[in-house]
Design a protein around this motif. Sequence first.
Motif, PDB file in Angstrom:
ATOM      1  N   GLN A 125       0.814  -1.216   0.000  1.00  0.00           N
ATOM      2  CA  GLN A 125       0.000   0.000   0.000  1.00  0.00           C
ATOM      3  C   GLN A 125       0.851   1.271   0.000  1.00  0.00           C
ATOM      4  O   GLN A 125       0.691   2.161   0.834  1.00  0.00           O
ATOM      5  N   ARG A 126       1.773   1.359  -0.994  1.00  0.00           N
ATOM      6  CA  ARG A 126       2.586   2.562  -1.087  1.00  0.00           C
ATOM      7  C   ARG A 126       3.000   2.825  -2.526  1.00  0.00           C
ATOM      8  O   ARG A 126       3.023   1.922  -3.367  1.00  0.00           O
ATOM      9  N   LEU A 127       3.311   4.091  -2.795  1.00  0.00           N
ATOM     10  CA  LEU A 127       3.781   4.539  -4.095  1.00  0.00           C
ATOM     11  C   LEU A 127       5.168   5.144  -3.891  1.00  0.00           C
ATOM     12  O   LEU A 127       5.398   5.866  -2.912  1.00  0.00           O
ATOM     13  N   ILE A 128       6.082   4.855  -4.820  1.00  0.00           N
ATOM     14  CA  ILE A 128       7.483   5.234  -4.613  1.00  0.00           C
ATOM     15  C   ILE A 128       8.002   6.026  -5.804  1.00  0.00           C
ATOM     16  O   ILE A 128       7.871   5.595  -6.958  1.00  0.00           O
ATOM     17  N   GLY A 129       8.615   7.179  -5.531  1.00  0.00           N
ATOM     18  CA  GLY A 129       9.262   7.971  -6.581  1.00  0.00           C
ATOM     19  C   GLY A 129      10.536   7.280  -7.016  1.00  0.00           C
ATOM     20  O   GLY A 129      11.403   6.990  -6.180  1.00  0.00           O
ATOM     21  N   LYS A 130      10.665   7.000  -8.322  1.00  0.00           N
ATOM     22  CA  LYS A 130      11.794   6.213  -8.811  1.00  0.00           C
ATOM     23  C   LYS A 130      13.126   6.903  -8.567  1.00  0.00           C
ATOM     24  O   LYS A 130      14.109   6.273  -8.180  1.00  0.00           O
ATOM     25  N   GLU A 131      13.208   8.197  -8.807  1.00  0.00           N
ATOM     26  CA  GLU A 131      14.472   8.923  -8.642  1.00  0.00           C
ATOM     27  C   GLU A 131      14.598   9.556  -7.259  1.00  0.00           C
ATOM     28  O   GLU A 131      15.671   9.554  -6.661  1.00  0.00           O
ATOM     29  N   SER A 132      13.510  10.113  -6.759  1.00  0.00           N
ATOM     30  CA  SER A 132      13.565  10.807  -5.467  1.00  0.00           C
ATOM     31  C   SER A 132      13.571   9.852  -4.282  1.00  0.00           C
ATOM     32  O   SER A 132      14.077  10.185  -3.206  1.00  0.00           O
ATOM     33  N   GLY A 133      12.988   8.659  -4.465  1.00  0.00           N
ATOM     34  CA  GLY A 133      12.886   7.712  -3.365  1.00  0.00           C
ATOM     35  C   GLY A 133      11.780   8.058  -2.371  1.00  0.00           C
ATOM     36  O   GLY A 133      11.594   7.373  -1.370  1.00  0.00           O
ATOM     37  N   ARG A 134      11.036   9.102  -2.667  1.00  0.00           N
ATOM     38  CA  ARG A 134       9.957   9.504  -1.770  1.00  0.00           C
ATOM     39  C   ARG A 134       8.807   8.495  -1.851  1.00  0.00           C
ATOM     40  O   ARG A 134       8.497   8.007  -2.938  1.00  0.00           O
ATOM     41  N   THR A 135       8.195   8.219  -0.695  1.00  0.00           N
ATOM     42  CA  THR A 135       7.108   7.243  -0.652  1.00  0.00           C
ATOM     43  C   THR A 135       5.817   7.886  -0.142  1.00  0.00           C
ATOM     44  O   THR A 135       5.843   8.801   0.675  1.00  0.00           O
ATOM     45  N   LEU A 136       4.721   7.391  -0.673  1.00  0.00           N
ATOM     46  CA  LEU A 136       3.398   7.803  -0.213  1.00  0.00           C
ATOM     47  C   LEU A 136       2.659   6.529   0.163  1.00  0.00           C
ATOM     48  O   LEU A 136       2.475   5.641  -0.675  1.00  0.00           O
ATOM     49  N   ALA A 137       2.225   6.432   1.424  1.00  0.00           N
ATOM     50  CA  ALA A 137       1.630   5.196   1.925  1.00  0.00           C
ATOM     51  C   ALA A 137       0.369   5.483   2.729  1.00  0.00           C
ATOM     52  O   ALA A 137       0.098   6.628   3.098  1.00  0.00           O
ATOM     53  N   VAL A 138      -0.405   4.436   2.970  1.00  0.00           N
ATOM     54  CA  VAL A 138      -1.621   4.556   3.774  1.00  0.00           C
ATOM     55  C   VAL A 138      -1.268   5.139   5.137  1.00  0.00           C
ATOM     56  O   VAL A 138      -0.315   4.712   5.793  1.00  0.00           O
ATOM     57  N   GLY A 139      -2.025   6.144   5.553  1.00  0.00           N
ATOM     58  CA  GLY A 139      -1.785   6.808   6.836  1.00  0.00           C
ATOM     59  C   GLY A 139      -1.025   8.104   6.731  1.00  0.00           C
ATOM     60  O   GLY A 139      -1.012   8.900   7.670  1.00  0.00           O
ATOM     61  N   ASP A 140      -0.384   8.358   5.566  1.00  0.00           N
ATOM     62  CA  ASP A 140       0.375   9.597   5.388  1.00  0.00           C
ATOM     63  C   ASP A 140      -0.567  10.800   5.293  1.00  0.00           C
ATOM     64  O   ASP A 140      -1.645  10.715   4.713  1.00  0.00           O
TER      65      ASP A 140
END
Length: 205
Positions: A125-140
Amino acid sequence: MYMITEAQKIVRIPPSKLGEDISDVIGALSSETFEGKLEEDKSIAVLVGDVVPEGPGRIVHGDGAVYQTVKFKQLVFALRDNEVVEGTVVEVFNFGAFIRFGPLDGLLHVSQIMDDHVDIDEGNQRLIGKESGRTLAVGDKVRARVVSIDLNEKTPQDSKIGLTMRQPGLGKLEWIEQDANKHKGDSEEDAEKSASKKGKKGGDE
């Protein structure tokens, strides 16, 4: 945006409730009837309170119920185009994430999350920026802008609302703080370089 407004409407008191305390009955019926419903101005009644009867009730022939006019205060949520909202990621799919703000959910499509290619880790349950490495997940917690609104009058919770975070000042709250600190650091570094150049120039003179 939340607002407190006043309203006057009619509730139907069924025959089985006519022997009970009128204040308790109209309060419960008003909450049941009007909360979660879309108003004429496209706002949603979130909470109803301070319900009082207005005048005598009206009986409809062949019904048996009493139709009572009531006045009450209500907490409403009104959504506007281009409004900036803060909410929480509640679901992640391969096409994006659903953000809950107030009583509604909005879709943040993968193309509107960040200026980066986004990889999907649906299992976690997360999305990840390929270059930045930033993640967006449930609860954010995130800040986004409303870009499209298609309200469902029968079931407001099923409305289709489009969001974007690809604008300055928007994004996961953690990213916004990181970007602000980086900008502050860059500004201080530029100021130090400028001061150093001025000092050197003054020394040469």
